[in-house]
Structures are given as structure tokens and as C-alpha cells.
Design a protein around this motif. Structure first.
Motif, PDB file in Angstrom:
ATOM      1  N   LEU A   1      20.261  29.671  26.363  1.00  0.00           N
ATOM      2  CA  LEU A   1      21.461  29.889  27.176  1.00  0.00           C
ATOM      3  C   LEU A   1      21.935  31.338  27.070  1.00  0.00           C
ATOM      4  N   ASP A   2      21.895  31.889  25.850  1.00  0.00           N
ATOM      5  CA  ASP A   2      22.369  33.263  25.654  1.00  0.00           C
ATOM      6  C   ASP A   2      21.519  34.268  26.427  1.00  0.00           C
ATOM      7  N   HIS A   3      20.226  33.960  26.598  1.00  0.00           N
ATOM      8  CA  HIS A   3      19.338  34.876  27.310  1.00  0.00           C
ATOM      9  C   HIS A   3      19.250  34.556  28.805  1.00  0.00           C
ATOM     10  N   GLY A   4      19.978  33.527  29.233  1.00  0.00           N
ATOM     11  CA  GLY A   4      19.999  33.217  30.663  1.00  0.00           C
ATOM     12  C   GLY A   4      20.749  34.277  31.448  1.00  0.00           C
ATOM     13  N   GLN A   5      20.423  34.355  32.735  1.00  0.00           N
ATOM     14  CA  GLN A   5      21.046  35.356  33.607  1.00  0.00           C
ATOM     15  C   GLN A   5      22.080  34.686  34.501  1.00  0.00           C
ATOM     16  N   ALA A   6      23.332  35.092  34.383  1.00  0.00           N
ATOM     17  CA  ALA A   6      24.406  34.522  35.196  1.00  0.00           C
ATOM     18  C   ALA A   6      24.364  35.106  36.601  1.00  0.00           C
ATOM     19  N   VAL A   7      24.412  34.228  37.600  1.00  0.00           N
ATOM     20  CA  VAL A   7      24.411  34.645  39.001  1.00  0.00           C
ATOM     21  C   VAL A   7      25.672  34.088  39.653  1.00  0.00           C
ATOM     22  N   ARG A   8      26.523  34.964  40.128  1.00  0.00           N
ATOM     23  CA  ARG A   8      27.786  34.541  40.720  1.00  0.00           C
ATOM     24  C   ARG A   8      27.561  33.902  42.080  1.00  0.00           C
ATOM     25  N   ARG A   9      28.227  32.757  42.319  1.00  0.00           N
ATOM     26  CA  ARG A   9      28.149  32.072  43.596  1.00  0.00           C
ATOM     27  C   ARG A   9      29.559  31.638  43.977  1.00  0.00           C
ATOM     28  N   GLY A  10      30.227  32.426  44.834  1.00  0.00           N
ATOM     29  CA  GLY A  10      31.592  32.112  45.211  1.00  0.00           C
ATOM     30  C   GLY A  10      32.513  32.237  44.003  1.00  0.00           C
ATOM     31  N   THR A  11      33.279  31.181  43.743  1.00  0.00           N
ATOM     32  CA  THR A  11      34.186  31.197  42.596  1.00  0.00           C
ATOM     33  C   THR A  11      33.504  30.753  41.307  1.00  0.00           C
ATOM     34  N   GLY A  12      32.299  30.228  41.401  1.00  0.00           N
ATOM     35  CA  GLY A  12      31.582  29.766  40.216  1.00  0.00           C
ATOM     36  C   GLY A  12      30.357  30.606  39.937  1.00  0.00           C
ATOM     37  N   TYR A  13      29.409  30.026  39.189  1.00  0.00           N
ATOM     38  CA  TYR A  13      28.179  30.743  38.876  1.00  0.00           C
ATOM     39  C   TYR A  13      27.090  29.753  38.506  1.00  0.00           C
ATOM     40  N   THR A  14      25.852  30.223  38.527  1.00  0.00           N
ATOM     41  CA  THR A  14      24.732  29.468  37.977  1.00  0.00           C
ATOM     42  C   THR A  14      24.094  30.315  36.892  1.00  0.00           C
ATOM     43  N   LEU A  15      23.473  29.647  35.925  1.00  0.00           N
ATOM     44  CA  LEU A  15      22.812  30.346  34.827  1.00  0.00           C
ATOM     45  C   LEU A  15      21.307  30.185  35.012  1.00  0.00           C
ATOM     46  N   ARG A  16      20.620  31.288  35.197  1.00  0.00           N
ATOM     47  CA  ARG A  16      19.172  31.278  35.419  1.00  0.00           C
ATOM     48  C   ARG A  16      18.480  31.260  34.057  1.00  0.00           C
ATOM     49  N   VAL A  17      17.888  30.111  33.711  1.00  0.00           N
ATOM     50  CA  VAL A  17      17.287  29.898  32.389  1.00  0.00           C
ATOM     51  C   VAL A  17      15.779  29.789  32.521  1.00  0.00           C
ATOM     52  N   THR A  18      15.052  30.545  31.722  1.00  0.00           N
ATOM     53  CA  THR A  18      13.592  30.515  31.728  1.00  0.00           C
ATOM     54  C   THR A  18      13.094  29.796  30.477  1.00  0.00           C
ATOM     55  N   ALA A  19      12.336  28.714  30.682  1.00  0.00           N
ATOM     56  CA  ALA A  19      11.800  27.933  29.560  1.00  0.00           C
ATOM     57  C   ALA A  19      10.692  27.035  30.102  1.00  0.00           C
ATOM     58  N   ILE A  20       9.915  26.434  29.205  1.00  0.00           N
ATOM     59  CA  ILE A  20       8.890  25.506  29.666  1.00  0.00           C
ATOM     60  C   ILE A  20       9.565  24.213  30.130  1.00  0.00           C
ATOM     61  N   PRO A  21       8.915  23.413  30.992  1.00  0.00           N
ATOM     62  CA  PRO A  21       9.551  22.206  31.524  1.00  0.00           C
ATOM     63  C   PRO A  21      10.106  21.269  30.455  1.00  0.00           C
ATOM     64  N   ALA A  22       9.386  21.075  29.351  1.00  0.00           N
ATOM     65  CA  ALA A  22       9.865  20.168  28.304  1.00  0.00           C
ATOM     66  C   ALA A  22      11.198  20.641  27.732  1.00  0.00           C
ATOM     67  N   PHE A  23      11.397  21.946  27.661  1.00  0.00           N
ATOM     68  CA  PHE A  23      12.642  22.490  27.127  1.00  0.00           C
ATOM     69  C   PHE A  23      13.783  22.284  28.112  1.00  0.00           C
TER      70      PHE A  23
END
Length: 302
Positions: A244-266
Motif C-alpha cells: 500500500l505504501d508503494h502504491g501510486q495514488a491517482v485522483r479521480r474527482g473528489t476521491g482517489y484510487t491506489l494503483r498497487v502492483t503485486a502478483i495476483p495471489a497478493f
């Protein structure tokens, strides 16, 4: 002036679902799509990729190339500058709709010399280097976290969509000639879930050595901000918190999404952590956010 959309995934086990979501949100008018075959590595120079070559041949002055994020198109700083030179030569614009490069004019040139602005070149090189470092660190943290989980006896992965008698019914119906698509509709699950249930009955099935599982490759998913906020407030292990700490926050309107890179099991492990957001104690917005994340995670198996 045409809108040329470029898509690529690094392995044939990945899908373009997340790219489709980002590009759909961008509202591109009359897109003309150029999608590389599954498994087209980012290590291959963009100018040597078949579909990107077709895109450049098709492009005319004034057209715009769209992609969901820079690293779908290029891998390192050398690739970026090579592509920008070609696009400038052909008078084609570039729009990145997600990540650190979104909103930047990457084709800005000096009005007299015609060379790429030094500030643009510096930003491109710096962000590209930072992005490569982030991906490498995330990959290391993910694998370390999974090894730690395995040492504790924890097994990753999601619960099967079909289990018990449902699997028996599906297998029997398949042997009687019912199609995978029909079975998916009847049982209200994905075709991938049906194929998993009847995997050993499929014509293309081959016996493999289960003692040597195929390694999973990291995949980037957008986690709704309400899910990310909930997870940060829970008792996560070191690897999960690092993801989570290494995820990239992307602003979308008043909220945001966190772009997380990991293998599917994670990703599935993180999804399991927020099961309580489906309960009565969660607010509707949290339940909706969790369902969105669940749909994205489940799409990895289709």
C-alpha cells in the motif's frame, strides 16, 4: 484528426481490463485501437513492436496517440526519448491518461530550435527512472511477503467460485455436451470459473508436474480509495503495508484510487482482508468500493 489507442500486456495471462477502464473514463472519441498480442514484453523497444509499428504507419499529422499509462508504451528513459522523437517528427501528439505522466505535454518543443524542452526531458527521465525503481522494489517486497506468509503456513489465492456439488453438476453437464458459456450463465459465474472446474476434461488439457508451480507475475490494479483507507487502518503484515505504501495514488474527482502492483495471489490476499466491508456495519459507499475491487481482482482469473 484521429485518436489512436495503444494497449499492451506483458504476459498472455494478463488482460487489458484495467487499461480499458482508464481509457473509457478518459472519454476518447471514435478510438482506433492498436493492441499488441498477449505477452509482448516491455523489454522489446516500442519501435520494434508490430502493433505500434502499424500505429505509426497509420498516423497522420495532427493525430493523437492515447495510452492508459506510460509504461504500457515504453520501459526506460531511452525508449521514451526515442518514441517522442518519432512522434514529433510525424507531428503526432501523445496523451497519457493515468500515472505520473498524466496531464503533461510530453511533446513540447523549443519554438526556435525545435528540440525537446530541457524541462520536459528532465521530467521524463526523472519520472521514468523513479517508476522503474518503484516497480523493482515492489516486486522484491511482494516476493518477500509471500515467502514470509508461506513460512507461517498461509496459502494465498481466492476461494473457488464453484465448490462441492456445484462442481460435480458442472462436470456432468459438460460431459453431456453443454457448452462452457451456457454453464456459466446457468451458474451465474464467469467462463473462467467453469473452465477451472472442468480443466482436466478440456481437449487442450495436458498433464503437468504440480510440484513445480508456474510463477505468477506482478500485475497492477486500481484499488478504490475507500478500500485503501480501510486497509491502512487494519492490522496488516509488513509486506501488505509495504504494498500500500508503494502504491501510486491517482485522483479521480473528489476521491482517489491506489494503483498497487503485486502478483495476483497478493491482490486476493488484500481482498480477503476487507471482507468485513460487505457487512452491515459498512456504509454503502464502502460496500460499493469493495465490490468494485473484488470485480477487478476476480477478473485476473478469467
Amino acid at each position: 484528426m484521429a485518436n489512436l489507442v495503444y494497449k499492451r500486456v506483458s504476459t498472455d495471462q494478463q488482460s487489458t481490463d484495467r487499461q480499458n477502464l482508464v481509457l473509457a473514463e478518459a472519454g476518447i472519441e471514435d478510438p482506433i485501437v492498436f493492441e499488441e498480442d498477449g505477452g509482448t514484453s516491455s523489454r522489446l523497444h516500442p519501435l520494434q513492436r508490430p502493433k505500434f509499428g502499424e500505429l505509426l504507419t497509420y498516423a497522420r499529422p495532427g493525430d493523437t496517440v492515447h495510452t492508459s499509462e506510460m509504461f504500457r508504451l515504453v520501459r526506460g528513459t531511452g525508449h521514451i526519448l526515442d518514441v517522442l522523437d518519432v512522434l514529433h517528427r510525424d507531428q503526432v501528439a501523445l496523451r497519457i491518461h493515468g500515472g505520473a505522466f498524466s496531464g503533461m505535454d510530453l511533446t513540447a518543443r523549443h519554438p526556435r530550435t525545435g528540440e525537446l524542452l530541457s524541462t520536459v526531458k528532465f521530467m521524463v527521465q526523472t519520472l521514468a527512472a523513479a517508476g522503474e525503481l518503484q516497480r523493482d522494489l515492489q516486486r522484491e517486497l511482494t516476493y518477500d511477503g509471500l515467502r514470509a506468509a508461506e513460512a507461517k503456513g498461509n496459502k494465498g489465492g481466492r476461494r473457488p467460485a464453484l465448490a462441492g456439488e456445484a462442481v460435480t453438476d458442472v462436470r456432468a453437464a459438460y460431459l453431456e455436451g453443454q457448452s462452457i458459456a451456457a454453464l456459466a450463465r446457468d451458474h451465474k459465474v464467469s467462463r473462467g470459473a467453469i473452465r477451472t472446474a472442468v480443466a482436466d476434461l478440456l481437449p487442450e488439457h495436458v498433464t503437468v508436474d504440480d510440484s513445480v508451480p508456474a510463477p505468477e507475475l506482478p500485475i497492477t490494479l486500481d484499488m478504490p480509495g475507500k478500500v485503501a483507507d480501510f486497509l491502512r487502518a487494519t492490522d496488516l503484515d509488513d509486506a501488505e503495508r509495504a504494498a500500500l505504501d508503494h502504491g501510486q495514488a491517482v485522483r479521480r474527482g473528489t476521491g482517489y484510487t491506489l494503483r498497487v502492483t503485486a502478483i495476483p495471489a497478493f491482490h486476493r490476499q488484500l481482498l480477503d482482508r476487507c471482507q468485513s466491508l460487505d457487512g452491515t456495519g459498512a456504509i454503502p459507499a464502502q460496500r460499493k468500493a469493495r465490490r468494485e475491487y473484488e470485480n477487478r481482482v476476480n477478473a485476473l482469473g478469467e
